[in-house]
Design an enzyme around this catalytic site. Structure first.
Site: not given
Lengths: 525, 917
Positions: B515, B591
């Site tokens: 990530d 996200d």
């Protein structure tokens, strides 16, 4: 019949006799429904199928009842016989998935993996666990019963005490009434005498002040009247530059005339119009000359120059890379004058009230006595009321149907974690106390019991704690389990700002577990 | 009443789309990015560029070289290389000849040097060179003015620089400080050429301007697709009134939808599709890019007078055809353009993946259901979640751990107070056939006591600031540094961090999530590296920015491969990506938010990734930020169960949302959706294998299967899974009806639950309740399923198969099944797999092997055959395999025309024939 046999040609033929194969996974209680016959009725009655379809590894019944022994139906139920242990039901999709689910390993009959028969060990272990659990609950229940009986005692004590206090309160309140009357009776003559004394003193002081003013004025007039012509003229007053209200420029004739209200004034006029204007600023000429003559402009210049220099030094220091706000702070330090003493700010009156006369003193003494007696009784009233409130609050708390949780009243318990101490004060609040310093955070205030309907006292909740950044108000749910002492054994935060605590207490121990488990044992193994 | 409800839901929807999440001021507009500002306003009437045809050199057959001159700047010499490639593809490179600084050419993206095919020069005069190559491709290079026209099957499809926007900023000396331009040219000292400031961040630009702009135009097309990643429509919108689409890998906090802002990854590849052809343009460039898109009309009367009848359709009475013009701008590097001439959608997928690679068949468990959260707090929590799935009988294959599992965000470590025995935890999951995935981000905490940092620091492995010191920035752990994967030595060293020795507490059941690899730098310009930080080889981040995340996940992949000695397929999930990422990693859309609009936008976002080669993709179920209500969560599960990567994930500030926390009814609905996913895993797995072999992604736009159905060209509310399933996810809160378009003339569609039939080329109103996932199997396809339930996919590998044969109008159908062990490379190294084709024709269903050398041991057998759309109850059903014969029992439902063959029984490994009579 013929068709079915042919259709099975390609499938795996399981070893073992038909009965074992066909009746696999069926609990004893249901065996009568699976008796060898031409047809089988699905247990939900939805359809009838040839009996050969039972456990043939193909799902025919909507309820999965035709395949208890295979994984063919997603909703079937497989019975693990588990000899030496308890028979259990598992989902039939656990059959042949390579995971040993039955302790006898029967769910993995078709896979290559070897499941050890663990039923005996499991039975032993379960028995031991159950015994330990029973013993724990038994020990806990004993303590719980103590709490309950204590709670009954406490409750009746509390009620007796309450009655006692309430009766006592009545008496003391009556007494207070009497004392109040006495107090009022003593205070009336006291006030009268005090007023009289005050008035007299004020009159005397007025006279004294008038005389003082007159003396000062005479002195001032005489001084001002330099040529003794009983007049104060502009020229005479003009010498007193301290009276110039603007200080900036000269004390001009016009400015002086403004003060005098005329070219000159006699004593009476001076008394009425001038004296009060100048009395605060006025200085004798001799006093003036004794001071070092200072030019106002010079003072200003010097101060500014000094400030500039200090400022420059400060700048040099801060330009070395310190933050701007620090710089500003330093500036402030320099420009704000710092007093070296507070004495001159105080206004001291030397003319204090004279002592009371003896008679008044006597009256005050009597009144003081009455007041003290009143206050003492009033204090007792408050004390009793507080006790009553406390007792009522305690009896209002829901401590369970038998007062099982009464031992929690006014108690706090700590749970130590790596970073924090969690402190729960029962029926009040819960806090998270940082071990590395920093202020405590309230994670909730007592809200109530929140266990499920059939077990309300399993859980309690503390809500509306400090609000999380970007999140909800903190809260804590406490789940109780049986233990021999009162103590929190775990605190977690499964969802941000929603804490959960596990708390051991004898109050949560169960009589049924403590007693019934003994009998069950023989039935099940 | 229905109309009324629609109106309300529309209003609600509009409201939601007005929620502004992102702080746009943190990110540049084109106007704030100096090179974009310069290039966007570059619009000359005629191009100053000319090809010097006399300079033509044939380097090898298939590689022609020319000089390209800027007639306004005679001293600047460019070189144009033209390569005719296999698979109907053309490569064109334009670079400076003898530049004062070498320009960056992208590495690590192409799988190998593209193979040339010979070119047949069919015309050559003093202003044009025409060549034909491979199957259907043709180019015409026009010298004065410089223009390149491209044809497939003699249909004119693309034109380069026909709008004169080619503009190549050569490297130059910095003008003297008195302001006098070094090149005697005023434009060399334009604002922002030599430095630029954004917010408080200064970009020193030591090498000055270096951008390239070019127009690529798609003739007779109305729709272009691709250039992810943007939270926007699938058919790209005109950027007339907005910024251009931006390609610059960034961590955008709470991104908004329906805008051209850059997101986490970048693929500079665009496709165009119409009823005649599918074509593509890929500019291999890793710098910041901006792309303007405009839907125009092209007047054909006077233009291209030498070319006749080139569009396949006639222009309208005004001699106009539609045209999508696109203007591409990159900050540095070279022009390295690949033109794919299709002409079919499947050709295009093949052509692009031949260059950049295809997604290899992922481990079976990784296409099942994943349960994630920031964070599962400790070992008990993980165990509790696992038990929750057991208790509620919901299948799951993987449990994930986010950043909090580490010791203070030091990756490759564990917070031992919460995870004292990670091996045991993984072993406990493995009992159920389940895996664990931990996160490993690229920022390395600055802490001398942290071995990874200390080693990397002492070896000089970190990315450097412009002054040569180690670049330091802020991320989760606080002060951090970033490894320079561009250096092969560092890349290798990083991959070795994943060995069992180096990554203590990792087991063969542990896989990895990369990530924050754009990279995200909390205090950097636009939350990433400054452009003037320096990488291996002296390249600035400006040149290589969009590659950074990919290099990290490639190194991670190599590490996991190495740790199993090349035997076990790695699984990596990455947030940042570039062209080629598909070879080593799955991608998710970052996200997102628990909003209906985000559920809806997932489809166009995933389609854009799919068609540009990134096939293993998904969006966080439920939405990462905020709390979904039960309805949104259920709908999200239903949609994602039919999208390639299926993972629930949630922000640390949200409430818990494991599937059983929303009441029995919703638990049941979520369980059903997940069970449906598992039932179709054999089909998905077969599609993933097909992707490895042919580059065709498992999730497809409708036009990929119905290229001539013009109604599908803008479709983004539904999509195909393979060629078999049409999926229309319900993405609105309160509706009881959806309007589904069924593509394809003479095509018949079957509702997978009820087998109700729908005709192609028609729109139908479909009633929906909370149980509904409107999904239809295409007539003519055969889909393998596993209708048995298992708690994890790896436990079902040898379970029997059900075939659903959906007949077309001619009562024919075909399909495939691919099976292997689900996790090793034995399928490649030992041919340990099964790949079969099923065909239904003339009342016969046949199973044949597509690869006779393949051999995989399995007990799996055919337990059920469902034939849908069969007109009558057959009097006899017979199955033959070799010398064996059987007559299985069958049942037939008149109304729905469904024939179910009970327990036909052949092993999936065998050839067999089922005959109906």
């Amino acid at each position: 019949m013929n068709l079915i046999l042919i259709s099975s040609l390609f499938t795996i033929v399981f070893s073992g006799n038909i009965e074992q194969t066909v009746l696999r996974g069926i609990p004893t209680s249901l065996l009568p429904k699976y008796t060898l016959a031409k047809t089988f009725l699905c247990l939900d009655g939805s359809s009838t199928i040839p009996f050969e379809f039972v456990n043939d590894d193909y799902c025919d019944c909507r309820d999965g009842s035709d395949e208890p022994g295979t994984s063919a139906c997603p909703n079937g139920r497989f019975f693990c016989e588990n000899k030496g242990y308890i028979g259990t039901i598992i989902p039939s999709h656990f059959v042949g998935d390579g995971v040993c689910d039955c302790c006898d390993g029967t769910d993995e009959y078709e896979t290559k993996i070897v499941c050890n028969n663990t039923c005996f060990e499991l039975a032993q272990k379960t028995r031991a666990e159950r015994e330990a659990r029973r013993a724990l609950h038994a020990a806990g229940v004993a303590k719980k019963l103590e709490i309950i009986s204590k709670s009954v005692l406490i409750k009746s004590d509390r009620e007796a005490r309450l009655r006692e206090l309430e009766e006592g309160l009545q008496k003391v309140e009556d007494e207070l009434k009497g004392k109040e009357e006495l107090k009022q009776q003593a205070e009336a003559p006291e006030n009268e005498a005090k007023d009289k004394h005050q008035k007299l003193w004020e009159e005397q002081r007025a006279v004294r002040e008038a005389i003082a003013r007159d003396n000062q004025m005479h002195e001032m007039f005489a001084e001002l009247d330099a040529n003794n012509d009983s007049l104060v003229s502009i020229e005479e007053l003009q010498k007193h530059t301290e009276l110039d209200s603007d200080h900036e420029n000269e004390f001009t004739v016009e400015e002086v005339r403004l003060i005098l209200g005329a070219d000159s004034v006699n004593f009476d006029e001076f008394n009425v119009t001038v004296f009060d204007q100048i009395s605060n600023s006025y200085k004798k000429l001799s006093e003036q000359s004794s001071e070092t003559p200072v030019d106002h402009a010079d003072v200003a210049a010097t101060t500014e120059a000094q400030l500039d220099q200090i400022q420059a030094e400060a700048d040099e220091e801060t330009s070395a890379g310190e933050d701007e706000y620090e710089h500003e702070e330093e500036q402030q330090d320099i420009t704000t004058p710092v007093a070296t003493s507070l004495e001159h700010e105080k206004h001291i009156h030397d003319d204090t009230v004279p002592e009371y006369d003896d008679e008044t003193k006597k009256l005050i003494q009597l009144a003081d006595h009455a007041r003290n007696e009143y206050n003492e009784v009033e204090g007792r009233v408050q004390d009793i009321k507080r006790q009553i409130d406390d007792l009522k609050r305690q009896s209002d708390v829901d401590t369970g149907p038998h007062g099982e949780y009464s031992a929690f009243i006014d108690q706090c318990y700590d749970y130590e974690e790596r970073e924090y101490t969690y402190r729960i004060c029962m029926f009040k609040d819960a806090k998270q106390i940082s071990k590395g310093g920093g202020s405590d955070v309230t994670i909730g205030y007592w809200e109530g019991w929140t266990g499920p309907e059939n077990n309300k006292y399993l859980k309690m909740k503390y809500a509306n704690g400090a609000t999380c950044w970007n999140g909800p108000a903190r809260s804590l749910t406490v789940t109780f389990q049986c233990g021999t002492e009162h103590k929190p054994i775990d605190v977690r935060e499964p969802t941000r700002c929603e804490y959960s605590m596990i708390f051991e207490t004898p109050s949560a121990c169960d009589e049924r577990i403590a007693t019934a488990a003994m009998h069950q044992e023989h039935e099940e193994f | 009443m229905i109309r009324f409800i629609h109106l309300i839901s529309l209003i609600l929807l509009l409201n939601i789309s007005f929620i502004e999440n992102v702080d746009r001021n943190n990110f540049k507009t084109c106007e704030q990015s100096a090179f974009c500002r310069r290039q966007r306003k570059y619009k000359p009437d005629t191009t100053p560029y000319e090809v010097d045809l006399s300079s033509m050199k044939t380097i090898t057959n298939g590689h022609l070289q020319f000089s390209l001159l800027n007639t306004l700047k005679s001293h600047v010499k460019l070189q144009l290389d033209l390569y005719t490639l296999q698979h109907n593809s053309l490569r064109v490179k334009i670079n400076e000849i003898n530049p004062i600084r070498k320009r960056y050419e992208v590495e690590r993206v192409l799988v190998s040097e593209p193979k040339l095919v010979s070119v047949n020069i069919t015309k050559s005069d003093n202003n044009q060179i025409e060549g034909r190559f491979d199957k259907t491709a043709r180019f015409i290079l026009n010298a004065k003015p410089f223009r390149l026209d491209l044809f497939t099957n003699d249909i004119f499809v693309m034109s380069v620089n026909s709008k004169n926007m080619f503009n190549f900023e050569h490297y130059r000396k910095k003008p003297a400080s008195d302001g006098a331009p070094a090149d005697n040219n005023a434009e060399d000292n334009e604002d922002g050429m030599w430095e630029e400031t954004f917010k408080s961040h200064h970009d020193s630009k030591p090498h000055g301007p270096s951008s390239i702009g070019i127009d690529v135009n798609f003739l007779n097309f109305e729709n272009v697709y691709g250039i992810p990643e943007h939270a926007d429509a699938f058919s790209l919108r005109s950027t007339h009134d907005t910024d251009p689409y931006r390609l610059f890998n960034l961590d955008i906090f709470e991104y908004d939808i329906k805008n051209p802002m850059a997101l986490y990854g970048a693929i500079p590849y665009m496709l165009a599709h119409n009823e005649h052809a599918t074509v593509g343009f890929f500019w291999l460039n890793a710098a910041e890019g901006w792309i303007d898109v405009s839907n125009d009309k092209l007047n054909t009367k006077n233009l291209f007078s030498t070319i006749t009848s080139f569009f396949g359709t006639k222009s309208n009475e005004n001699n106009e055809v539609p045209e999508v013009t696109t203007h591409w701008m990159f900050e540095s590097g070279i022009f390295d353009g690949f033109f794919f001439m299709g002409p079919t959608p499947n050709d295009i997928f093949k052509q692009y993946t031949a260059l950049t690679g295809a997604t290899p068949t992922p481990p079976l468990w990784s296409i099942a259901y994943h349960q994630c959260r920031w964070n599962y707090n400790d070992e008990d929590d993980v165990r509790g979640v696992n038990n929750g799935f057991e208790q509620h009988q919901i299948p799951v294959d993987v449990i994930w751990l986010d950043i909090e599992h580490t010791n203070g965000k030091r990756y490759f470590t564990w917070d031992t107070s919460k995870f004292p025995n990670p091996e045991k935890m993984q072993d406990d999951l493995a009992v159920y056939g389940r895996k664990m995935i931990t996160i490993s981000d690229p920022h390395i905490k600055k802490d001398d006591g942290y071995q990874v940092y200390a080693d990397a620091k002492s070896r000089g492995y970190f990315v450097k600031s412009k002054d040569g010191s180690d670049y330091e920035g802020w991320c989760w752990p606080g002060s951090s540094m970033w490894l320079d994967y561009f250096n092969p030595e560092i890349y290798k060293w990083y991959s070795q961090r994943y060995s069992y020795d180096n990554y203590k507490g990792s087991t063969p059941n542990l896989f990895i999530w990369n990530d924050m690899n754009e990279p995200s730098v909390f205090n950097g310009p636009e939350v990433t590296f400054p452009k003037d930080v320096v990488h291996y080889g002296g390249w600035e981040n400006r040149d290589v920015h969009n590659l950074y995340g990919m290099l990290q996940h490639m190194a991670t992949f190599d590490g996991l491969l190495e740790r199993s000695n090349g035997n076990i397929r790695p699984f990596i999930l990455t947030r940042s990506f570039f062209a080629g990422s598909q070879r080593t990693s799955a991608v998710w859309t970052g996200d997102n938010a628990a909003q209906w609009s985000h559920l809806k936008i997932a489809v166009p976002m995933l389609l854009s990734l799919s068609v540009t080669g990134i096939g293993f993709i998904g969006a966080d179920v439920g939405g990462f930020f905020f709390n979904p209500d039960a309805k949104l969560l259920v709908r999200w599960y239903q949609a994602a169960a039919f999208q390639p990567f299926f993972r629930e994930h949630a922000h640390i500030d949200t409430a818990r949302r494991e599937p059983w926390l929303f009441g029995d009814d919703n638990t049941r609905l979520i369980r059903q959706a997940i069970e449906q996913r598992y039932s179709y895993l054999p089909f998905w797995y077969t599609l993933f294998y097909r992707q490895e072999k042919h580059g065709v992604p498992p999730m497809l736009p409708l036009w990929a299967n119905f290229p001539r159905d013009t109604n599908t060209f803008k479709t983004e509310d539904s999509y195909m899974v393979g060629n078999g399933l049409l999926v229309y996810p319900v993405t609105e809160a309160d509706i009881n009806q959806v309007s589904v378009y069924f593509p394809g003339q003479n095509t018949v569609w079957y509702d997978i639950r009820t087998f109700t039939q729908h005709n192609g080329s028609e729109t139908a109103l479909i009633n929906v309740d909370m149980e509904s996932i409107p999904i239809y199997q295409c007539g003519g396809t055969i889909i393998p399923q596993r209708l048995r339930k298992r708690r994890a996919s790896m436990l079902a590998i040898h379970d029997p198969i059900t075939l659903v044969v959906a007949l077309d109008r001619n009562h024919e159908a075909e399909g495939e099944l691919y099976l292997d062990d689900g996790q090793t490379y034995d399928y490649r190294q030992k041919h340990a797999f099964i790949h079969r084709r099923f065909t239904f024709k003339n009342n016969e269903l046949k199973s044949i092997s597509l690869d006779s050398s393949a051999k995989f041991e399995t007990d799996a057998w055919i337990e059920r055959i469902v034939i849908v759309g069969y007109p009558k109850n057959p009097s006899r059903v017979e199955i033959n395999s070799g010398d064996k014969q059987a007559i299985p029992i069958h049942s037939y439902q008149d109304g729905s025309q469904v024939l179910i063959i009970r327990r036909p029984g052949p092993a999936v490994t065998t050839d067999w024939t089922l005959t109906l009579s």
